[in-house]
Enzyme design. Structure first.
Site, PDB file in Angstrom:
ATOM      1  N   ASN A 102      43.122-186.596  74.669  1.00  0.00           N
ATOM      2  CA  ASN A 102      42.307-185.873  73.673  1.00  0.00           C
ATOM      3  C   ASN A 102      42.104-186.653  72.375  1.00  0.00           C
ATOM      4  O   ASN A 102      41.245-186.297  71.564  1.00  0.00           O
ATOM      5  CB  ASN A 102      42.903-184.500  73.351  1.00  0.00           C
ATOM      6  CG  ASN A 102      42.709-183.470  74.445  1.00  0.00           C
ATOM      7  OD1 ASN A 102      43.472-182.518  74.568  1.00  0.00           O
ATOM      8  ND2 ASN A 102      41.675-183.646  75.273  1.00  0.00           N
ATOM      9  N   ASP A 158      41.442-173.968  78.834  1.00  0.00           N
ATOM     10  CA  ASP A 158      40.192-174.734  78.832  1.00  0.00           C
ATOM     11  C   ASP A 158      39.014-173.834  78.468  1.00  0.00           C
ATOM     12  O   ASP A 158      38.988-172.659  78.839  1.00  0.00           O
ATOM     13  CB  ASP A 158      39.990-175.351  80.222  1.00  0.00           C
ATOM     14  CG  ASP A 158      38.966-176.477  80.211  1.00  0.00           C
ATOM     15  OD1 ASP A 158      38.576-176.921  79.119  1.00  0.00           O
ATOM     16  OD2 ASP A 158      38.562-176.908  81.295  1.00  0.00           O
TER      17      ASP A 158
END
Ligand code: FPP
Length: 256
Positions: A75, A27
């Protein structure tokens, strides 16, 4: 790159110790770019460099299985330009690194749904798996178009179909039979789940598999990640006491 050779780093693995399964929520690519005044998409190519460093470092630190969360089913909701950049980078990574991974004895597996992937991406995924299928020096899993809930649902669906067709007695269903149908079927469960960037969430990653994993959250953005960060996370992991819902020997003695 010498990913399959277990040359010992200082503070590296104890010879003969079981190899670890480390799973990482990578991340912080977008924030890495924004902090430099760049469009967030420019963080992703730097994220691929961090993937290369981590894949190279992992076997030297006693890791036998490395699972990376690269693209979630959620996503797809990102801006189209960012989605196509991630697809392009996966393709470029396989095209440029696959020969090396094959040579170094790395087995590549892609976790997640194949449906919904563009034909060129589906082809690259299949090529990476097929060309490394006979390797077992080091196991690299890339979770791509992956979501743990969707994976659990598809496993349940397979089992329900098997029961409906009389191939499975519902009474005989147990944990082992269930997890064999997950896209991680056949892999050991993760020992350690790492998330970078300071966020402390699982975000629909390995929900079933990480039931007894240890979690380490590191305050580093993914493009900056490398050997020293992975070594620090493993050092933290080795201090933890894993009880798997039971007790440790000392507690048993104390309870006497
Ligand atoms: C997380 O940062 C990163 C991703 C969701 C994408 C990671 C994918 C790649 C680096 C490319 C895939 C390529 C290979 C080789 C597997 P973020 O964008 O969520 O960062 P932020 O939280 O700072 O916005």
């Amino acid at each position: 790159m010498a990913v399959a050779k277990s040359q010992s780093q200082e503070g590296g693995p104890t010879p003969g110790a079981p190899r670890l399964h480390v799973a990482i929520v990578m991340d912080g690519n977008g924030r890495w770019a924004k902090r430099r005044g760049l469009p967030r998409t420019l963080g992703h190519p730097r994220g691929v460099e961090a993937i290369r460093r981590t894949v190279e470092a992992a076997p030297t630190l006693g890791v036998g299985w490395l699972t990376l969360y690269a693209f979630s089913t959620e996503n797809w909701g990102r801006p189209p330009g960012e989605v196509s950049e991630v697809m392009r980078l996966l393709k470029a990574y396989v095209n440029s690194d696959l020969d090396n991974l094959v040579r170094e004895g790395v087995r590549v597996r892609i976790l997640g749904r194949r449906e919904g992937l563009a034909p060129d991406i589906a082809e690259i995924v299949e090529r990476a798996e097929a060309r490394t299928a006979h390797n077992d020096g080091f196991h690299l899993q890339v979770a791509f178009n992956y979501g743990a809930r969707a994976d659990i649902v598809q496993a349940a669906r397979q089992l329900m179909e098997a029961a409906r067709e009389g191939r499975l007695d519902p009474e005989a269903l147990d944990d082992k039979a269930f997890e064999a149908r997950l896209s991680t079927g056949g892999l050991p469960p993760p020992d350690l789940v790492i998330r970078t960037s300071g966020e402390q969430r699982l975000s629909n990653f390995l929900l079933w598999e990480s039931a007894y994993a240890e979690f380490v959250f590191q305050d580093v953005l993914w493009p900056d990640y490398g050997l020293e960060h992975l070594k620090a996370a493993i050092a933290e992991f080795t201090k933890r006491e894993r009880r798997y819902g039971g007790t440790v020997a000392d507690d048993v003695l104390a309870a006497g």
